[in-house]
Design an enzyme around this catalytic site. Structure first.
Site, short mmCIF file in Angstrom:
data_model
loop_
_atom_site.label_atom_id
_atom_site.label_comp_id
_atom_site.label_asym_id
_atom_site.label_seq_id
_atom_site.Cartn_x
_atom_site.Cartn_y
_atom_site.Cartn_z
N GLU A 150 11.54 69.21 47.22
CA GLU A 150 12.56 70.25 47.05
C GLU A 150 13.28 70.10 45.71
OE1 GLU A 150 11.75 69.05 50.24
OE2 GLU A 150 10.81 71.01 50.20
N ASN B 225 4.36 70.49 50.73
CA ASN B 225 4.48 71.87 50.27
C ASN B 225 4.47 71.99 48.76
OD1 ASN B 225 7.19 70.56 50.59
ND2 ASN B 225 7.83 72.39 49.48
N ASP C 246 7.16 76.29 53.27
CA ASP C 246 7.48 74.86 53.22
C ASP C 246 6.65 74.07 54.22
OD1 ASP C 246 8.86 72.48 52.48
OD2 ASP C 246 10.15 72.69 54.22
#
Lengths: 611, 611
Positions: free
Chosen positions: B212, B296, B338
Site C-alpha cells: 500500500e 496485489n 487488492d
C-alpha cells in the site's frame, strides 16, 4: 515454613469472630446508622450481607478480605483452573482489586485509568461498558512508582474511582454514565491519586499520593450525590486544617498539644511535608470511626526536618461525617526511612487477657504488628513480624518506637544493613484475616538496605527525596514472605518464603485457603492453617494485585486476580529500567538485577473456578 | 453448520495421505536432498520426523499445520484447561506462531519485535533468554495493518526472524546470541517485513511488505550461515530481476513472453507496482520447488495501471537453491480489488480422476479454492469456497479469472456490493489440512464492500492506494466462516459461522480436532469431522494468531496460541481508531463499529493441556 499449633482454640474463637464479622458488623452497621439519626446513608444492606459480592477493595469495612465462600477447599483446590480472562490493555503495574456487584465485575486499570464493566451473566463475561477518563499524560511523570490504581468502590448503584492525574469520578454502575467528576489533586505540585476510594454514609473518601514530590498529604470527603467537597483533613499544618478540635483525644502525651502539625517541623516545612494518604481505609460502624494511615514525611532525608513531623507516619481515627480527628497514633515519629504509615487496619474483636477487646491489627511498614484499641488508640502490643535491626520494640507506656541510633542515616555517609528497607517490612500490599483460623495473612518483604543522605531541594512538581538507597535480601537470602500471624500469641503460625518481595495482597476463604501472587508470575493457594502450597498457576506476568473471591450468577465460587508486574519494585520491568544502576526504581536495581530477564510486563485479569 | 458425509471413503485416503505427509515427505526430503548433490543442507531430519516439535509457522514444508498428536480427543477436549501463560508486553496484533524446538518455545512479538525463548522443561516455562533488536519506531508508521510479525523459524540450532523495520536476524537458538543481521527492506520507501521466514537447504527466505506504499515486491534468499544475499527475485520488472530464465515453463499462454513484468504495465509503473511477498512459503523436496504467492499490484485503483500487471496477485514455483522461476500462475490478473495472492499453498497428493496427483491446495483471496498441479502450474479445478459476485469462475483452458464487468471499480464512482472485499474471501489467516479427514480447514471472511476509485499520487514512503472502501457483512449477516473444504468433492463439508471475520489460523490434530480463535476472544476446538464446537475458552483479547500443537517434555500434548487483537481489521482496537469514520483501518470502520466496546487489545501466550 513453620507449622501452626492445632487450631482447636480457634474453633471457639472463630465463632465469636465469625459472628462479629459476618453478622455483627453489618447488622450493627444498619442499627448504628439508624441510631445516629439525621443524614443517614441508605446502606445497601442486602448487598453487604451477601458474601458473594466484593463491593470494595477491602471486601468489608473491617478490611478482613475474608470471603466465607467455601466451594473451593483444601481438598479440591488442585482442580482450580482458569475460567476466563480479560486484557486491561495496559502493561503496567496492576494493583487494583476487581469489584463485583450485582453480577457485574468492575476493573480499574493503571493510567489511562479506564474502568471496564464486565457482564458476569454471559459466557466469557463480555464488556458491558467502559469509561475512559483521558487523564493527563503528565501524570505518568509525576507518579513515583508506576502508574498504578488500587481500584474502585461500589456503593448504592454507583461506582467511584480515581485517576492518576487527580480526579475522583462517579459513574452509574449500570450504564457507565458519568454522574460527576471532581478534581482533588494538583498535578503541578506532584500530587497524584492511586488509592482505592472508600464510601461511608454519604461520603466517598479519597487521599493523595506524591510523598516523594514534597506534597502535603490530605484525606478528602466528597458528597457521593454530587462530588462536592464535604471536608478535607490535612496530615500536617495547623489544627484547624488537620480537623483537630474538641473531640481529639490521643492516647499518648506526645500527640497532645496545639498545632503540633506546625510545631514539630522547621518553619514552613510542614507545607511540603508529605503525610499523604494512599492506603486503605477501615470503618467501625459502632464507634462510627474511620481509620487510615499517613505516609512518610518529606523529604526522606530526616536531618532537614528535625522534630516528630506530625501527623505523618501515623494513623488517624476520624468521624466520617464531620472529619473530626478523634485520636492519632504515630508509629514512626520523625521517620528516618520512608516508613509510610499507610498500612491497613484490620478491625477485629480479640480476647486479650480474658476480655474481648475491640482492636485493630496493623502490620506496619516499620516491621511491627500493632494491636491497638480502636476506641482509644492505645497500643496493646507491638511485635516485630519481620526482621528488623533498626528499632528495639515499642514502649507501651509512651507509645514510642525505640530506635537504634547506629542505624540513623546521615548526609554524605553510607549507613549499611538497615532493616527493614524504605519500602518497609511491608508496603501497600494488603493482608487478610480469617475468622476461621484467627490468623492474619501478611504479604511482605524481608529486606535490608544501604542508605546515604543527600541534599534535597524543593522545586514544585519534581522529586524531593534527599536520599540514595540500595535494597537487598534480608537474612536467609529471600526477599519475600507471606506470614500467617497469630495476633493473640504474638507470633507467626507459619511463613512462606519467596525469592522476590510478595507485592500482592491476599484473600482468605471459607475453604481455609489463602491466595496470593508472586512477582515472577505465580498465583498460589496455600492451606490457611498450615501454609502448605496446594495449587499454583503461572500467569503471563508478575502478580502484584489484590485477589478476590466472589459468587457468580451460576452459584459457583470464583477467584479473580489481575496480573501485571509494576508498582514500585516492578516498575523495573514495566518501566524498562536499567538495573546496572543499583538505585534504579529508587533503590530496587540492586535487589532485582535480573528481573527483566525473568518476567514480562502485562495486564490481564484471570478468573478461576473449579471445573 | 453443514454436516459432512460419513468419512468412510477417507479412511482409505487418509492412509495414502498419512504416508505422504508423515513418512514420504520427510524421508524423501532427506533422499532428495542427497540426490541433488553438492551444497546440501544437513536437515535436522530427526527433528523433522518428531511430530512433537513445531519448527516453523507452517508446521511442515507442505503447509499442512497438521499435528498427529492425539492425546487431546473429541472425547476429552472439554477438559482442556490453561496450563500456563506468558505476556509479550505488546498490546498489538499477535499473528505469530509460537515455535517449539528441543523443549524450548520461541515467541516473536509485534514491533518492537522481541524474541523470547521459554524453557519448557521447567514449571511455568520461565524465560530462558530474550533478544531485543530495537527496530526503528518509524516502522510503526510504515506498516499498513498494525505492527504484526508472523513469527520465527527454527533450523539446525538457529532461530531466524524478521523485524518490522526490515532486518532478518539469526540467533543461536540455545543462547540467543546474535549470529548475524542483514538489512533487507528499505523503510524509507515504505518497505517493512511482517512474514515468517522459511528455511530450505542453506537458504532462509524472506519477502517484503508494503504493497500500500508503492513498493516493489521481492523474495530474498539469505545464506543461513552468514546472512549474505544468495539471490533476490522481484515480482515485477525485467525477467533477469524476476529470475525468469530458461527453466521458466508457465502452463498458460498469458504468462509466456519476455519481460512481461515490464510490458504488462504502463511505463515504469512496475517500479512501484507492489507484488510483495508476505505470506507463507511451501516446499516440495521431491520436485525441489518452493511455492509462494505475490501480493496485489499497486495502487489499488486499477485504472492507472492497465495490463495484467505481472507478476502480481499470482504465485511462483522456484528453485530454492538458485531462485530460478519454474512456473507462475496469476490468480487475479490486473487485480481490481487488492486481492493479494499471498495465500498459503498446501501440498498434498490427491486422487483425482483415478490418478494420484501431486497438487497444491490454494484457498485464494479471490474466493476460489484452487487445486493446482504443483509440477506444472496447471489449474485442475477452481471452486468458490466463499460468497462471490464479482467473478464467474475460472476458465480452466486459459487459466483466466472470469470477471463480471458490472463490478469494476471506477474513479469517482461508488460501486456497491462487491463480494468478496479487499481483504478477500481470505486474507493471511492460514488453513490446515488433516490427512485423517481429507479436509482443508479454511478460516476466512464472508464480506462485501462499496468501493470508489480515487486519485493516487506516488510519494516514496507514503500510502499509495487510490481507493475508498467500506466493508460489511456478506449474505447471512455474519462476517466470518471456518469452512471445512473437501478438495476432491469441491465443496464444503461443514461451515462454522462467526460474527466477526475469523482472522486466526487453524491447526488440526490427530485427535480429529480443529482449533481456531475469534476476534472477540474465544479460542475454540471443533470436531474436525462435523464442525461441532466441543470446547471454548475466553482469552483476554481477540485471537488472530496461529495455533500450534506440540509435545512437552512431560510427554503431554499441548496447544498454544497467542491472543492479542490487531492486524488489519483488529487495528481498530489495537490502534484505537475511530469507527465513526467508516473507512477507518482502510475500510473496516463500517464493519466493526462497536468492536472497541467489545474487545480489548492484549498480547498473551496461552498454553493449554489436559489436567
Amino acid at each position: 515454613m513453620r507449622r501452626s499449633r492445632p487450631p482447636i482454640l480457634w474453633l471457639v474463637l472463630s465463632g465469636i469472630l465469625g459472628f462479629w464479622l459476618t453478622l455483627g458488623c453489618h447488622k450493627q452497621s444498619a442499627s448504628t446508622s439508624a441510631s445516629l439519626g439525621g443524614s443517614i446513608h441508605p446502606y445497601s444492606t442486602e448487598m453487604e450481607k451477601d458474601d458473594g459480592q466484593w463491593l470494595r477493595a477491602t471486601k468489608d469495612f473491617a478490611n478482613t478480605r475474608y470471603s466465607s465462600l467455601n466451594q473451593i477447599t483444601i481438598q479440591n483446590v488442585s482442580h482450580l483452573r482458569v475460567a476466563w480472562t480479560f486484557s486491561t490493555m495496559v502493561p503496567h503495574g496492576q494493583e487494583a482489586a476487581p469489584i463485583v456487584a450485582n453480577n457485574t465485575m468492575y476493573v480499574a486499570t493503571p493510567w489511562p485509568n479506564v474502568l471496564y464493566a464486565l457482564d458476569l451473566t454471559k459466557p466469557g463475561a463480555p464488556l458491558k461498558w467502559k469509561y475512559e477518563p483521558h487523564p493527563s499524560p503528565a501524570a505518568k511523570g509525576e507518579a513515583c512508582c508506576d502508574w498504578v490504581s488500587r481500584g474502585a468502590v461500589f456503593d448504592n448503584g454507583k461506582i467511584f474511582f480515581n485517576t492518576l492525574d487527580g480526579y475522583t469520578i462517579a459513574l452509574n454502575a449500570d450504564t457507565g454514565q458519568e454522574l460527576w467528576r471532581t478534581r482533588l489533586a494538583d498535578l503541578s505540585k506532584g500530587e497524584t491519586i492511586t488509592m482505592a476510594p472508600m464510601v461511608v454514609h454519604n461520603h466517598v473518601f479519597v487521599g493523595n499520593s506524591g510523598g516523594e514530590f514534597g506534597v502535603r498529604g490530605w484525606l478528602a470527603a466528597l458528597d457521593t450525590s454530587n462530588g462536592k467537597l464535604a471536608w478535607k483533613a490535612y496530615s500536617t499544618g495547623p489544627d484547624k486544617e488537620v480537623l483537630i478540635g474538641p473531640r481529639f483525644r490521643p492516647y499518648y502525651n506526645t500527640d497532645k498539644g496545639s498545632d503540633l502539625g506546625v510545631k514539630t517541623w522547621p518553619p514552613d516545612a510542614w507545607r511540603i511535608g508529605g503525610g499523604t494518604v494512599w492506603g486503605f481505609l477501615s470503618y467501625d460502624p459502632v464507634l462510627n470511626l474511620i481509620y487510615y494511615g499517613t505516609a512518610n514525611p518529606g523529604p526522606w532525608n530526616a536531618e532537614v526536618r528535625p522534630g516528630d513531623n506530625k501527623w505523618t507516619a501515623g494513623m488517624f481515627a476520624r468521624d466520617p461525617d464531620t472529619g473530626e480527628a478523634v485520636w492519632f497514633y504515630q508509629m514512626s515519629p520523625h521517620d528516618l526511612f520512608d516508613w509510610d504509615g499507610i498500612n491497613e487496619d484490620v478491625l477485629v474483636d480479640l480476647p486479650l487477657q480474658g476480655k474481648l477487646r475491640k482492636v485493630l491489627l496493623r502490620p506496619d511498614r516499620n516491621g511491627h504488628l500493632y494491636v491497638i484499641d480502636r476506641s482509644t488508640g492505645q497500643v496493646l502490643s507491638a511485635t516485630p513480624y519481620a526482621y528488623t535491626n533498626t528499632t528495639n520494640g515499642v514502649d507501651l507506656q509512651t507509645g514510642a518506637l525505640r530506635r537504634i541510633p547506629d542505624k540513623t542515616p546521615k548526609t554524605g555517609q553510607v549507613v549499611r544493613n538497615i532493616c527493614p528497607v524504605a519500602p518497609g517490612a511491608k508496603d501497600w500490599q494488603p493482608s487478610s484475616f480469617s475468622p476461621q483460623t484467627g490468623l492474619l495473612y501478611i504479604p511482605h518483604q524481608n529486606m535490608c538496605m544501604d542508605e546515604e543522605g543527600t541534599e534535597a531541594s524543593y522545586i514544585a512538581g519534581t522529586p524531593y527525596v534527599g536520599s540514595t538507597v540500595q535494597y537487598y535480601a534480608g537474612p536467609g537470602g529471600h526477599m519475600g514472605e507471606l506470614t500467617a500471624w497469630d495476633p493473640i500469641a504474638g507470633k507467626a503460625a507459619w511463613v512462606i518464603k519467596d525469592k522476590y518481595p510478595i507485592w500482592s495482597g491476599t484473600v482468605t476463604t471459607g475453604g481455609d485457603l489463602v491466595f496470593f501472587g508472586t512477582m515472577d508470575g505465580w498465583f498460589k493457594a496455600a492451606d490457611a492453617k498450615t501454609g502448605d502450597v496446594l495449587w499454583q498457576f503461572k500467569a503471563d506476568s508478575g502478580i502484584i494485585g489484590q485477589p478476590i473471591s466472589y459468587r457468580g450468577p451460576d452459584g459457583k465460587q470464583y477467584i479473580a486476580i489481575l496480573s501485571g508486574i509494576g508498582g514500585w519494585p516492578g516498575s523495573i520491568v514495566s518501566g524498562q529500567l536499567d538495573t546496572r544502576d543499583g538505585t534504579a526504581a529508587n533503590g530496587w536495581g540492586k535487589a532485582l538485577p535480573n528481573i527483566r530477564n525473568e518476567v514480562t510486563a502485562g495486564g490481564t485479569l484471570y478468573v478461576f473456578s473449579l471445573p
